[in-house]
Design a protein around this motif. Sequence first.
Motif, short mmCIF file in Angstrom:
data_model
loop_
_atom_site.label_atom_id
_atom_site.label_comp_id
_atom_site.label_asym_id
_atom_site.label_seq_id
_atom_site.Cartn_x
_atom_site.Cartn_y
_atom_site.Cartn_z
N ASN A 1 0.81 -1.22 0.00
CA ASN A 1 0.00 0.00 0.00
C ASN A 1 0.84 1.27 0.00
OD1 ASN A 1 -2.20 -1.67 0.15
ND2 ASN A 1 -2.64 -1.28 2.31
N PHE A 2 2.16 1.12 0.16
CA PHE A 2 3.01 2.30 0.33
C PHE A 2 4.07 2.45 -0.76
CE2 PHE A 2 1.19 1.21 4.39
CZ PHE A 2 0.79 2.44 4.90
N LEU A 3 3.92 1.71 -1.85
CA LEU A 3 4.93 1.79 -2.92
C LEU A 3 4.95 3.15 -3.60
CD1 LEU A 3 4.65 -1.72 -4.63
CD2 LEU A 3 6.29 -0.94 -2.91
N ALA A 4 3.84 3.87 -3.53
CA ALA A 4 3.79 5.19 -4.17
C ALA A 4 4.00 6.32 -3.16
CB ALA A 4 2.45 5.38 -4.88
N ASP A 5 4.27 5.97 -1.90
CA ASP A 5 4.46 6.97 -0.85
C ASP A 5 5.90 7.47 -0.87
OD1 ASP A 5 5.15 7.94 1.95
OD2 ASP A 5 2.99 7.61 2.18
N THR A 6 6.07 8.76 -1.04
CA THR A 6 7.40 9.35 -1.18
C THR A 6 8.29 9.03 0.02
OG1 THR A 6 6.44 11.17 -2.43
CG2 THR A 6 8.67 11.49 -1.60
N LEU A 7 7.74 9.10 1.21
CA LEU A 7 8.53 8.91 2.42
C LEU A 7 8.74 7.44 2.77
CD1 LEU A 7 9.95 10.08 4.93
CD2 LEU A 7 7.70 10.20 6.04
N LEU A 8 7.74 6.62 2.51
CA LEU A 8 7.75 5.25 3.02
C LEU A 8 8.01 4.16 1.98
CD1 LEU A 8 4.68 5.70 5.39
CD2 LEU A 8 7.08 5.55 6.08
N SER A 9 8.16 4.53 0.72
CA SER A 9 8.29 3.51 -0.33
C SER A 9 9.56 2.68 -0.19
CB SER A 9 8.24 4.16 -1.72
OG SER A 9 9.30 5.09 -1.88
N ASN A 10 10.68 3.30 0.21
CA ASN A 10 11.92 2.53 0.35
C ASN A 10 11.79 1.47 1.44
OD1 ASN A 10 13.25 3.91 -1.68
ND2 ASN A 10 14.19 5.41 -0.30
N LEU A 11 11.16 1.83 2.55
CA LEU A 11 10.92 0.87 3.63
C LEU A 11 10.00 -0.24 3.15
CD1 LEU A 11 11.02 -0.11 6.56
CD2 LEU A 11 9.19 1.52 7.08
N ALA A 12 8.94 0.13 2.44
CA ALA A 12 7.99 -0.86 1.94
C ALA A 12 8.68 -1.87 1.02
CB ALA A 12 6.85 -0.16 1.20
N ARG A 13 9.53 -1.37 0.14
CA ARG A 13 10.23 -2.26 -0.80
C ARG A 13 11.19 -3.19 -0.08
NH1 ARG A 13 9.34 -1.16 -6.02
NH2 ARG A 13 8.31 0.82 -6.50
N GLU A 14 11.86 -2.69 0.94
CA GLU A 14 12.79 -3.54 1.68
C GLU A 14 12.05 -4.66 2.40
OE1 GLU A 14 16.13 -5.25 3.21
OE2 GLU A 14 15.92 -3.78 1.57
N ILE A 15 10.89 -4.34 2.94
CA ILE A 15 10.09 -5.38 3.61
C ILE A 15 9.65 -6.43 2.61
CG2 ILE A 15 7.89 -5.79 4.78
CD1 ILE A 15 8.26 -2.97 6.06
N LEU A 16 9.25 -6.00 1.41
CA LEU A 16 8.83 -6.94 0.38
C LEU A 16 10.00 -7.81 -0.08
CD1 LEU A 16 6.47 -4.62 -1.68
CD2 LEU A 16 5.80 -6.72 -0.51
N ARG A 17 11.19 -7.21 -0.18
CA ARG A 17 12.36 -7.99 -0.60
C ARG A 17 12.70 -9.06 0.43
NH1 ARG A 17 14.87 -2.37 -2.12
NH2 ARG A 17 14.02 -2.13 -4.22
N LYS A 18 12.52 -8.75 1.70
CA LYS A 18 12.76 -9.75 2.75
C LYS A 18 11.77 -10.90 2.65
CE LYS A 18 13.83 -8.77 6.94
NZ LYS A 18 13.82 -8.22 8.32
N ASN A 19 10.60 -10.61 2.08
CA ASN A 19 9.56 -11.65 1.94
C ASN A 19 9.82 -12.58 0.76
OD1 ASN A 19 8.11 -10.74 4.12
ND2 ASN A 19 6.73 -9.45 2.91
N LYS A 20 10.85 -12.29 -0.03
CA LYS A 20 11.09 -13.10 -1.23
C LYS A 20 11.20 -14.59 -0.91
CE LYS A 20 13.13 -10.64 -5.12
NZ LYS A 20 14.33 -10.43 -5.93
N ASN A 21 11.78 -14.89 0.23
CA ASN A 21 11.96 -16.29 0.60
C ASN A 21 10.64 -17.01 0.83
OD1 ASN A 21 14.72 -15.97 0.48
ND2 ASN A 21 14.90 -15.41 2.65
N ASN A 22 9.56 -16.24 0.96
CA ASN A 22 8.26 -16.85 1.21
C ASN A 22 7.53 -17.24 -0.07
OD1 ASN A 22 8.63 -16.40 3.95
ND2 ASN A 22 7.67 -14.38 3.88
N GLU A 23 8.13 -16.92 -1.22
CA GLU A 23 7.46 -17.22 -2.48
C GLU A 23 7.31 -18.73 -2.68
OE1 GLU A 23 8.54 -15.36 -6.08
OE2 GLU A 23 9.28 -13.53 -5.13
#
Length: 473
Positions: free
Chosen positions: A53-75
């Motif tokens: 929900n925060f990929l387009a948020d200027t302030l929070l997008s980098n944090l959001a992407r890092e959290i998603l990258r950590k989830n890669k192992n769950n694929e």
Amino acid sequence: MDIITGKILKLNNWEDGKSIGLAKEAGNKMIASGMERDAALAALEAVRTNPGNFLADTLLSNLAREILRKNKNNEPSEDTLRESPLPFPIWGTDNIDPEAIKQMENAMRLPVTVTGALMPDAHVGYGLPIGGVLATENVVIPYAVGVDIACRMRLSLYEVSPILIGQKKGMFENALMDETAFGMGAAWKGSKRAQHQVLDDEAWLATKQLRTLKDTAMNQLGTSGTGNHFVEWGSFRLHEEMFGLKPGEYLALLSHSGSRGVGAKIADRFSKLAREKHPDLDLSVKHLAWLTLDSEDGQEYWLSMELAGRFASANHYIIHKRVAAAIGLKEVAVVENHHNFAWREKLPDGREVIVHRKGATPAGAGVLGVIPGSMGDAGYVVRGRGVSESLESASHGAGRKMSRRVAINSISKRERDDYLKERGVTLLGGGIDESPQAYKQIEEVITAQHDLVDVIGKFTPRIVRMADEPGDI
């Protein structure tokens, strides 16, 4: 002034790593801008819970992407198909090509499939058949949404008699010719460029691809595609009192198109990404490769798909506004819906699933939708009955009974034109591949799903505008 430290974040169950540093940085920026620390911590928790929900948020997008990258192992990496397909209901079996049913059976063998259904307008597509409805668990399948993301319908009603079309036919034809643009490269330029708040949507800045697609959106806003896309004037018979209108005949404008080049490029990119992630997937379902919604790619697709949906809706809004303004009319009621899209929905047992409707109309209880026929046949406004077995879906049209190639090789221009003339339909543009004879009988399709929807009105086309050349979208 209170600040957010790594220790405070760890007390709130944040794990060591890059994400905790990004969370601390973003949280303290929020506090510096005047936010209370507890509110900033709550905002960070919202990002951790739903990073997409925060990929387009200027302030929070980098944090959001890092959290998603950590989830890669769950694929999920399991690409092995079920030995046999899950059972699924079919409406209108007698008029459905066996190959379309076979495609649906293959989709029901996917390890990520939960349930599905096949609508009476079904015919062969890429991966999932057109008319296929597929529910999956926490994954999205780009090709089960389709190439023309958010292809949709819009019907506008005007509180005047449709007799006006016959009285001022030239004016109605000119409105369609002057205020619409059709075709693969159709675009508005100069003073004809449309303006709409969708162009200011922050999601255009969320990904590199979307940033490059904004110019395409600006040029194509208010345009229509090729193939079965249309804008048409006609008569609408309302069967019951609604929209503040009494039952009777009204002038109506009906359109069908989607997200144009924006959706096509999104679909192409993410379909390829999905196939790369599942190289061992059986060839029979290679187009049904998926993206998990725990991944950065999956969330980027979801954000892009939803933006394409808003863009497609804006296209229809601009088209209707311009065409009606050329006649001097303003609508009194509108019915509209997507039919190439994916939604987060709940099954009767409470499970949350992703429902893909590739050429299917949402038909939840009380939900209105538009099911068109062909260029020469009626369309219908329907009210959904909310039937869970169909995943609260209905057909998206009449459905093809012959492919475009077969239609071009077997239907003559005279046969098409005679069909239209008998029904009092004037065609502006349109390819032979879209001839009414290439489609199933819309009345039979509607009858086959009488348990899914109630008909509340019938649209009869009078002047139809389509692309001048046969298309493939």
